[in-house]
Write an enzyme that holds these catalytic residues in place. Structure first.
Site, PDB file in Angstrom:
ATOM      1  N   LYS A   9       0.722  -1.540   0.044  1.00  0.00           N
ATOM      2  CA  LYS A   9       0.058  -0.257   0.561  1.00  0.00           C
ATOM      3  C   LYS A   9       0.168   1.041  -0.016  1.00  0.00           C
ATOM      4  O   LYS A   9       3.038   0.901   0.769  1.00  0.00           O
ATOM      5  CB  LYS A   9      -0.560  -0.187   1.273  1.00  0.00           C
ATOM      6  CG  LYS A   9      -1.518  -0.620   1.165  1.00  0.00           C
ATOM      7  CD  LYS A   9      -3.059  -0.952   2.651  1.00  0.00           C
ATOM      8  CE  LYS A   9      -3.695  -2.157   2.182  1.00  0.00           C
ATOM      9  NZ  LYS A   9      -4.463  -1.897   3.695  1.00  0.00           N
ATOM     10  N   TYR A  49     -12.437  -2.102  -3.584  1.00  0.00           N
ATOM     11  CA  TYR A  49     -13.049  -1.327  -1.431  1.00  0.00           C
ATOM     12  C   TYR A  49     -14.584  -1.589  -1.748  1.00  0.00           C
ATOM     13  O   TYR A  49     -14.969  -1.757  -1.121  1.00  0.00           O
ATOM     14  CB  TYR A  49     -12.151  -0.889  -1.324  1.00  0.00           C
ATOM     15  CG  TYR A  49     -10.811  -0.820  -0.754  1.00  0.00           C
ATOM     16  CD1 TYR A  49     -10.665  -1.922  -0.022  1.00  0.00           C
ATOM     17  CD2 TYR A  49      -9.668  -0.943  -1.130  1.00  0.00           C
ATOM     18  CE1 TYR A  49      -9.785  -2.644   0.137  1.00  0.00           C
ATOM     19  CE2 TYR A  49      -8.280  -0.445  -0.430  1.00  0.00           C
ATOM     20  CZ  TYR A  49      -8.185  -1.726   0.323  1.00  0.00           C
ATOM     21  OH  TYR A  49      -7.220  -2.084   1.158  1.00  0.00           O
ATOM     22  N   THR A  91      -5.605  -7.921  10.675  1.00  0.00           N
ATOM     23  CA  THR A  91      -6.033  -6.495  10.220  1.00  0.00           C
ATOM     24  C   THR A  91      -5.224  -4.970  11.052  1.00  0.00           C
ATOM     25  O   THR A  91      -4.818  -3.962  10.230  1.00  0.00           O
ATOM     26  CB  THR A  91      -6.763  -5.980   9.899  1.00  0.00           C
ATOM     27  OG1 THR A  91      -7.760  -7.628   8.786  1.00  0.00           O
ATOM     28  CG2 THR A  91      -7.434  -5.203   9.037  1.00  0.00           C
ATOM     29  N   ASN A 112      -1.861   0.176   7.371  1.00  0.00           N
ATOM     30  CA  ASN A 112      -1.641  -1.256   7.321  1.00  0.00           C
ATOM     31  C   ASN A 112      -0.638  -1.707   6.607  1.00  0.00           C
ATOM     32  O   ASN A 112      -0.604  -3.132   6.033  1.00  0.00           O
ATOM     33  CB  ASN A 112      -2.022  -2.382   8.140  1.00  0.00           C
ATOM     34  CG  ASN A 112      -3.892  -2.618   6.712  1.00  0.00           C
ATOM     35  OD1 ASN A 112      -3.535  -2.018   5.989  1.00  0.00           O
ATOM     36  ND2 ASN A 112      -4.677  -3.130   7.360  1.00  0.00           N
ATOM     37  N   HIS A 115      -2.016  -4.705   1.953  1.00  0.00           N
ATOM     38  CA  HIS A 115      -3.217  -6.017   0.974  1.00  0.00           C
ATOM     39  C   HIS A 115      -3.011  -7.040   0.597  1.00  0.00           C
ATOM     40  O   HIS A 115      -1.959  -7.909  -0.164  1.00  0.00           O
ATOM     41  CB  HIS A 115      -3.906  -5.473   0.252  1.00  0.00           C
ATOM     42  CG  HIS A 115      -5.307  -5.867  -0.519  1.00  0.00           C
ATOM     43  ND1 HIS A 115      -6.206  -5.538  -0.045  1.00  0.00           N
ATOM     44  CD2 HIS A 115      -5.417  -6.947  -1.513  1.00  0.00           C
ATOM     45  CE1 HIS A 115      -7.465  -7.188  -0.606  1.00  0.00           C
ATOM     46  NE2 HIS A 115      -6.646  -7.260  -1.639  1.00  0.00           N
ATOM     47  N   GLU A 126      -9.853 -10.037  -7.901  1.00  0.00           N
ATOM     48  CA  GLU A 126      -9.091  -9.559  -8.024  1.00  0.00           C
ATOM     49  C   GLU A 126      -7.692  -9.456  -8.367  1.00  0.00           C
ATOM     50  O   GLU A 126      -7.077  -7.793  -9.091  1.00  0.00           O
ATOM     51  CB  GLU A 126      -8.383  -9.721  -6.577  1.00  0.00           C
ATOM     52  CG  GLU A 126      -9.381  -9.053  -5.016  1.00  0.00           C
ATOM     53  CD  GLU A 126      -9.147  -8.770  -4.265  1.00  0.00           C
ATOM     54  OE1 GLU A 126      -7.858  -9.334  -3.678  1.00  0.00           O
ATOM     55  OE2 GLU A 126     -10.070  -8.556  -2.484  1.00  0.00           O
TER      56      GLU A 126
HETATM   57  P1  IDP Z   1      -7.674  -7.299   5.352  1.00  0.00           P
HETATM   58  O1  IDP Z   1      -6.842  -6.097   4.765  1.00  0.00           O
HETATM   59  O2  IDP Z   1      -7.021  -7.516   6.989  1.00  0.00           O
HETATM   60  O3  IDP Z   1      -8.601  -8.059   5.017  1.00  0.00           O
HETATM   61  P2  IDP Z   1     -10.260  -5.636   5.693  1.00  0.00           P
HETATM   62  O4  IDP Z   1     -11.115  -6.353   6.408  1.00  0.00           O
HETATM   63  O5  IDP Z   1     -10.466  -6.466   4.586  1.00  0.00           O
HETATM   64  O6  IDP Z   1      -9.233  -6.591   5.986  1.00  0.00           O
HETATM   65  O7  IDP Z   1     -10.420  -4.062   5.445  1.00  0.00           O
HETATM   66  C1  IDP Z   1      -9.892  -3.643   4.293  1.00  0.00           C
HETATM   67  C2  IDP Z   1      -8.621  -2.767   4.616  1.00  0.00           C
HETATM   68  O8  IDP Z   1      -9.943  -1.144   5.167  1.00  0.00           O
HETATM   69  C3  IDP Z   1      -7.771  -2.922   5.474  1.00  0.00           C
HETATM   70  O9  IDP Z   1      -6.514  -3.370   5.468  1.00  0.00           O
HETATM   71  C4  IDP Z   1      -7.887  -1.517   6.261  1.00  0.00           C
HETATM   72  O10 IDP Z   1      -6.356  -0.313   5.927  1.00  0.00           O
HETATM   73  C5  IDP Z   1      -8.873  -0.613   6.059  1.00  0.00           C
HETATM   74  N1  IDP Z   1      -9.851  -1.208   7.960  1.00  0.00           N
HETATM   75  C6  IDP Z   1     -10.454  -2.414   8.139  1.00  0.00           C
HETATM   76  N2  IDP Z   1     -11.151  -2.268   9.371  1.00  0.00           N
HETATM   77  C7  IDP Z   1     -10.740  -0.771   9.511  1.00  0.00           C
HETATM   78  C8  IDP Z   1     -11.059  -0.109  10.284  1.00  0.00           C
HETATM   79  O11 IDP Z   1     -11.916   0.343  11.438  1.00  0.00           O
HETATM   80  N3  IDP Z   1     -10.260   1.507  10.816  1.00  0.00           N
HETATM   81  C9  IDP Z   1     -10.399   2.436   9.446  1.00  0.00           C
HETATM   82  N4  IDP Z   1      -9.933   0.979   8.308  1.00  0.00           N
HETATM   83  C10 IDP Z   1      -9.901  -0.365   8.427  1.00  0.00           C
HETATM   84 MG    MG Z   2      -9.978  -7.818   2.754  1.00  0.00          MG
END
Ligand code: IDP
Ligand code: MG
Length: 149
Positions: A9, A49, A91, A112, A115, A126
């Site tokens: 990212k 997304y 995550t 984080n 992805h 994807e």
């Molecule tokens: P993942 O990337 O571990 O699969 P997902 O639940 O698919 O996690 O969420 C996608 C992305 O959305 C996360 O990687 C993170 O960047 C962002 N995200 C998820 N939950 C939150 C939150 O509560 N606050 C802010 N960003 C979030």
């Molecule tokens: Mg995800």
């Protein structure tokens, strides 16, 4: 053989951690079959997304992923989705185990670093969203017999 879409990212690229992050998948034994350095457009971000459209963080998430270039990759291997997600960590970096990308390099859920696809079906979807068929490279890795039984 399963495939996963991995993105370094924008925070990973901006912090100079792209090589570090790519190296972890490489050392793990996943096989790289596609890679490009790119800027994600608003439209692509909204498609990628789309599942999170109703979540409160959706607008911030789209802004984050379009805020700078990413390294988009396709990694292949046995159980590649789970292997890659284990290497990425939880995550939320604050809860991610040490030894994982997020647990070693990150602090907050909204930054984080990486992805990875979350199911084989989403992996296919994807990969097709980010890569044309002719951008996937079919190659023989010399060391395969030391990674695969
Ligand atoms: P993942 O990337 O571990 O699969 P997902 O639940 O698919 O996690 O969420 C996608 C992305 O959305 C996360 O990687 C993170 O960047 C962002 N995200 C998820 N939950 C939150 C939150 O509560 N606050 C802010 N960003 C979030
Ligand atoms: Mg995800």
């Amino acid at each position: 053989m399963e495939r996963t879409l991995i993105l370094v990212k924008p925070d990973g690229v901006q912090r100079g951690l792209a090589g570090e992050i790519i190296g972890r998948f490489e050392r793990r034994g996943l096989k790289l079959v596609g890679m490009k350095f790119m800027q994600i457009s608003q439209a692509l971000a909204e498609q990628h997304y789309g599942v999170h459209k109703e979540r409160p963080f959706y607008n911030d998430l789209v802004a984050y992923i379009t805020s700078g270039p990413v390294v988009a990759m396709v990694w292949e291997g046995k159980d590649a989705i789970n292997a890659a997600r284990a290497t990425m960590g939880a995550t939320n970096p604050a809860a991610a185990a040490p030894g994982t990308i997020r647990g070693d390099l990150g602090m907050e859920i909204g930054r984080n670093l990486v992805h990875g696809s979350d199911s084989p079906q989403n992996g296919v979807k994807e990969v097709n969203l980010f890569f044309n068929a002719d951008e996937i490279v079919d190659w023989n890795r010399g060391g395969d017999k030391w990674i695969k039984e």
